[in-house]
Design a protein around this motif. Structure first.
Motif, PDB file in Angstrom:
ATOM      1  N   MET A 251      19.434  14.475 -77.472  1.00 26.82           N
ATOM      2  CA  MET A 251      19.355  15.123 -76.206  1.00 26.82           C
ATOM      3  C   MET A 251      20.466  16.106 -76.352  1.00 26.82           C
ATOM      4  O   MET A 251      21.111  16.192 -77.251  1.00 26.82           O
ATOM      5  N   ALA A 252      20.104  16.790 -76.052  1.00 29.48           N
ATOM      6  CA  ALA A 252      20.861  18.626 -76.688  1.00 29.48           C
ATOM      7  C   ALA A 252      22.182  18.085 -75.797  1.00 29.48           C
ATOM      8  O   ALA A 252      22.118  18.092 -74.312  1.00 29.48           O
ATOM      9  N   PRO A 253      23.266  18.615 -76.373  1.00 30.46           N
ATOM     10  CA  PRO A 253      24.380  19.136 -75.848  1.00 30.46           C
ATOM     11  C   PRO A 253      24.440  19.522 -74.426  1.00 30.46           C
ATOM     12  O   PRO A 253      25.158  19.233 -73.797  1.00 30.46           O
ATOM     13  N   PRO A 258      29.646  18.048 -68.404  1.00 30.25           N
ATOM     14  CA  PRO A 258      30.754  18.230 -69.008  1.00 30.25           C
ATOM     15  C   PRO A 258      32.196  16.775 -68.918  1.00 30.25           C
ATOM     16  O   PRO A 258      32.405  16.542 -69.782  1.00 30.25           O
ATOM     17  N   LYS A 259      32.090  16.389 -67.700  1.00 31.63           N
ATOM     18  CA  LYS A 259      32.985  15.130 -67.204  1.00 31.63           C
ATOM     19  C   LYS A 259      32.063  14.178 -68.706  1.00 31.63           C
ATOM     20  O   LYS A 259      32.894  13.373 -69.705  1.00 31.63           O
ATOM     21  N   ILE A 260      30.539  14.052 -68.675  1.00 30.16           N
ATOM     22  CA  ILE A 260      30.389  12.674 -69.594  1.00 30.16           C
ATOM     23  C   ILE A 260      30.389  12.844 -70.943  1.00 30.16           C
ATOM     24  O   ILE A 260      30.921  12.395 -72.087  1.00 30.16           O
ATOM     25  N   ARG A 261      30.679  14.689 -71.433  1.00 34.22           N
ATOM     26  CA  ARG A 261      30.315  15.095 -72.575  1.00 34.22           C
ATOM     27  C   ARG A 261      32.158  14.573 -73.490  1.00 34.22           C
ATOM     28  O   ARG A 261      32.331  14.460 -73.839  1.00 34.22           O
ATOM     29  N   ALA A 262      32.865  14.596 -72.454  1.00 37.86           N
ATOM     30  CA  ALA A 262      35.017  14.788 -72.343  1.00 37.86           C
ATOM     31  C   ALA A 262      34.384  13.444 -72.694  1.00 37.86           C
ATOM     32  O   ALA A 262      35.298  12.645 -73.702  1.00 37.86           O
ATOM     33  N   ALA A 263      34.165  12.129 -71.963  1.00 39.63           N
ATOM     34  CA  ALA A 263      34.396  11.238 -71.885  1.00 39.63           C
ATOM     35  C   ALA A 263      33.861   9.995 -73.158  1.00 39.63           C
ATOM     36  O   ALA A 263      34.384   9.756 -73.711  1.00 39.63           O
ATOM     37  N   MET A 264      32.370  10.630 -73.806  1.00 35.11           N
ATOM     38  CA  MET A 264      31.396  10.388 -74.941  1.00 35.11           C
ATOM     39  C   MET A 264      32.720  10.535 -76.490  1.00 35.11           C
ATOM     40  O   MET A 264      32.998  10.275 -76.876  1.00 35.11           O
ATOM     41  N   ASP A 265      32.783  12.223 -76.305  1.00 36.28           N
ATOM     42  CA  ASP A 265      34.482  12.595 -76.933  1.00 36.28           C
ATOM     43  C   ASP A 265      35.649  11.813 -77.211  1.00 36.28           C
ATOM     44  O   ASP A 265      36.231  11.066 -78.438  1.00 36.28           O
ATOM     45  N   ILE A 266      36.388  10.969 -76.298  1.00 36.93           N
ATOM     46  CA  ILE A 266      37.799  10.341 -76.201  1.00 36.93           C
ATOM     47  C   ILE A 266      36.883   9.055 -75.823  1.00 36.93           C
ATOM     48  O   ILE A 266      38.207   8.156 -77.393  1.00 36.93           O
ATOM     49  N   LYS A 296      34.822   4.080 -65.595  1.00 33.90           N
ATOM     50  CA  LYS A 296      34.336   2.573 -66.240  1.00 33.90           C
ATOM     51  C   LYS A 296      32.907   3.139 -65.582  1.00 33.90           C
ATOM     52  O   LYS A 296      31.739   3.510 -66.222  1.00 33.90           O
ATOM     53  N   HIS A 297      33.127   3.760 -64.563  1.00 31.41           N
ATOM     54  CA  HIS A 297      31.461   4.584 -63.791  1.00 31.41           C
ATOM     55  C   HIS A 297      31.337   5.178 -64.831  1.00 31.41           C
ATOM     56  O   HIS A 297      29.628   5.215 -64.976  1.00 31.41           O
ATOM     57  N   ARG A 298      31.961   6.285 -65.584  1.00 30.66           N
ATOM     58  CA  ARG A 298      31.410   7.099 -66.922  1.00 30.66           C
ATOM     59  C   ARG A 298      30.813   5.881 -68.426  1.00 30.66           C
ATOM     60  O   ARG A 298      29.693   6.991 -68.500  1.00 30.66           O
TER      61      ARG A 298
END
Length: 319
Positions: A251-253, A258-266, A296-298
């Protein structure tokens, strides 16, 4: 010496008034004595392997009825070869049984005389006598809690059971090798019984070891539970890392919210952190306040996105 021996020795050394002494002696004779007849009349015999109990019975009979019982020491020829102490009461045997409510014009009774155990202190003395005669209790060092009193008549076993129920001790009865056994299995109830029969020193020893063991077992269960939860969390985190890697590959960045991206990074930064710890780290990094259920939802959303991308890829490859 065994724990049972210590309990009986302590009971045998307790002070009793006359009514208590009679209630205790009645129990001892009902449980363990035998009535015999010969050309000279009737006599009683009482046999035990515990020297303290034998001495106690001998002193009770002498104190209450001013008779001289005979005491003989026999040697077992098998197994542990313990001594057997045999008390014979020839003088006034019938009078003693009648006074204790065990014998009357209608014959012998296998149940205690109610007048003798009406009061609480006499009932406790009767239970003392039952335990002295044929009781046993496992050492508190073992994890198998068990206390029992064995008798030859079911009616007597039921009387002992009912008497224990007066003191909120839910005993059970079983038959074993021709004997009727009244028993307790719960550690706290065995402690209550030891308290009831005034075995204070034995009770302290029993409760100290029981509480220590129960505390250790509870701590072990908690540790096992924590370990299981930790393993479950690590397994879940590993699955989340795999899902993140799949999303980043397929998937392209700019397509990732954004919120899913933040959860993935952390999650990538802290692969072994719990959900609560991830919430704290997101707050430190971005200032966003998120609950554990929100995190948990993310994470669930990340796994769903990865699964959807994998399915789409398989479908395109098939075509």
């Amino acid at each position: 010496m065994s724990f049972t021996y210590d309990v009986k020795q302590e009971i045998a050394g307790a002070d009793l008034d006359e009514r208590q002494a009679k209630a205790q002696l009645a129990a001892l004779l009902l449980v363990k004595a035998a009535l015999h007849m010969n050309r000279n009349g009737t006599y009683l015999s009482f046999q035990v392997e515990n020297a303290s109990v034998a001495k106690h019975v001998w002193l009770l009979v002498k104190r209450l009825y001013t008779v001289e019982p005979r005491l003989a020491v026999l040697k077992k020829m098998r197994l542990k070869k313990n001594n057997i102490y045999r008390i014979v009461i020839e003088q006034g045997a019938s009078r003693i049984l009648e006074d204790l409510g065990i014998l009357n014009d209608r014959g012998l009774h296998v149940k205690p005389n109610y007048d003798l155990i009406r009061s609480e202190k006499n009932a406790r003395a009767f239970l003392q006598g039952c335990f002295l005669a044929s009781g046993s209790v496992n050492s508190p060092r073992t994890s198998n809690y068990h206390l029992e009193i064995s008798v030859t008549h079911r009616g007597l076993a039921e009387s002992i059971q009912k008497l224990m129920e007066r003191f909120f001790l839910s005993a059970r009865i079983t038959e074993r090798k021709g004997l009727w056994v009244v028993y307790l299995k719960a550690g706290d109830k065995i402690g209550d019984f030891l308290r009831l029969i005034d075995a204070s020193n034995a009770l302290l020893q029993f409760e100290d070891l029981r509480i220590s063991r129960d505390f250790y077992n509870q701590m072990s269960r908690l540790n096992n539970c924590e370990l299981a939860n930790e393993m479950k969390s690590l397994k879940a985190a590993h699955g989340q890392i795999e899902a993140i890697e799949r999303i980043e590959t397929l998937m392209a960045p700019e397509q990732i919210p954004p919120k899913i991206r933040a959860a993935m990074d952390i999650r990538k930064q802290y692969p072994e952190a719990s959900l609560t710890e991830l919430c704290d780290e997101i707050y430190k990094a971005t200032g966003e306040v998120i609950s554990k259920s929100g995190m948990k939802h993310r994470m669930t959303k990340i796994r769903e996105m990865a699964a959807s991308l994998s399915q789409d890829r398989r479908s395109s490859e098939t075509k």
